[in-house]
Design a protein around this motif. Structure first.
Motif, PDB file in Angstrom:
ATOM      1  N   SER A  41       0.832  -1.209   0.000  1.00 42.84           N
ATOM      2  CA  SER A  41       0.000   0.000   0.000  1.00 42.84           C
ATOM      3  C   SER A  41       0.863   1.253   0.000  1.00 42.84           C
ATOM      4  O   SER A  41       0.593   2.208  -0.739  1.00 42.84           O
ATOM      5  CB  SER A  41      -0.928   0.019   1.212  1.00 42.84           C
ATOM      6  N   ALA A  45       1.126   3.979  -2.884  1.00 41.20           N
ATOM      7  CA  ALA A  45       0.794   5.360  -2.521  1.00 41.20           C
ATOM      8  C   ALA A  45       1.891   6.330  -2.945  1.00 41.20           C
ATOM      9  O   ALA A  45       1.606   7.418  -3.460  1.00 41.20           O
ATOM     10  CB  ALA A  45       0.547   5.460  -1.016  1.00 41.20           C
ATOM     11  N   PHE A  50       0.404   9.927  -3.412  1.00 41.92           N
ATOM     12  CA  PHE A  50      -0.547  10.021  -2.303  1.00 41.92           C
ATOM     13  C   PHE A  50      -0.013  11.044  -1.306  1.00 41.92           C
ATOM     14  O   PHE A  50       1.201  11.088  -1.072  1.00 41.92           O
ATOM     15  CB  PHE A  50      -0.671   8.643  -1.650  1.00 41.92           C
ATOM     16  N   LYS A  54      -0.831  11.612   4.817  1.00 39.77           N
ATOM     17  CA  LYS A  54      -1.795  10.531   5.039  1.00 39.77           C
ATOM     18  C   LYS A  54      -1.166   9.139   4.980  1.00 39.77           C
ATOM     19  O   LYS A  54      -1.858   8.144   5.141  1.00 39.77           O
ATOM     20  CB  LYS A  54      -2.929  10.641   4.021  1.00 39.77           C
ATOM     21  N   LEU A  55       0.143   9.069   4.765  1.00 40.74           N
ATOM     22  CA  LEU A  55       0.797   7.761   4.671  1.00 40.74           C
ATOM     23  C   LEU A  55       0.703   6.972   5.969  1.00 40.74           C
ATOM     24  O   LEU A  55       0.552   5.750   5.953  1.00 40.74           O
ATOM     25  CB  LEU A  55       2.259   7.909   4.248  1.00 40.74           C
ATOM     26  N   LEU A  58      -2.718   5.454   6.172  1.00 37.15           N
ATOM     27  CA  LEU A  58      -2.768   4.323   5.245  1.00 37.15           C
ATOM     28  C   LEU A  58      -2.055   3.113   5.835  1.00 37.15           C
ATOM     29  O   LEU A  58      -2.557   1.983   5.769  1.00 37.15           O
ATOM     30  CB  LEU A  58      -2.142   4.714   3.907  1.00 37.15           C
TER      31      LEU A  58
END
Length: 108
Positions: A41, A45, A50, A54-55, A58
């Protein structure tokens, strides 16, 4: 990020790791699988740009995506043969069960 927010983030990170370890006690495959999902993921991302802010969210979500399986009977989770229709329906509900388990933590 102020000191209180940093402290909350650290505690949340520790709680996520605890929950992952709890899942591993129930089924070692869940933890290994969740770590693999997390790694993939994050890689994806990064490739799609991404938002870096927000990593961490996630990463946490990927680690906990199967947490609902901890409340399913072990004989169903580790059943070597084909699941019955009723057992399959129980496994399908693990996402709903996981949401109910995590909802009180108010992790946005």
């Amino acid at each position: 990020m102020n000191k209180d927010d940093k402290s909350k983030a650290e505690h949340l990170g520790k709680l996520i790791l605890f929950l992952d370890q709890l899942a591993a006690v129930c089924d070692p495959y869940i933890s290994d699988h969740s770590k693999h999902v997390r790694d993939l993921s994050i890689q994806l991302a990064v490739q799609i740009n991404f938002p870096s802010k927000k990593l961490q969210v996630l990463s946490h979500a990927a680690l906990l995506h199967d947490i609902g399986k901890v409340v399913l009977p072990e004989q169903i989770i580790n059943k070597p043969s084909r699941l019955t229709e009723a057992e399959y329906l129980m496994v399908q509900r693990h996402t709903v069960l996981g949401h109910k388990l995590l909802q009180p933590l108010e992790m946005d």
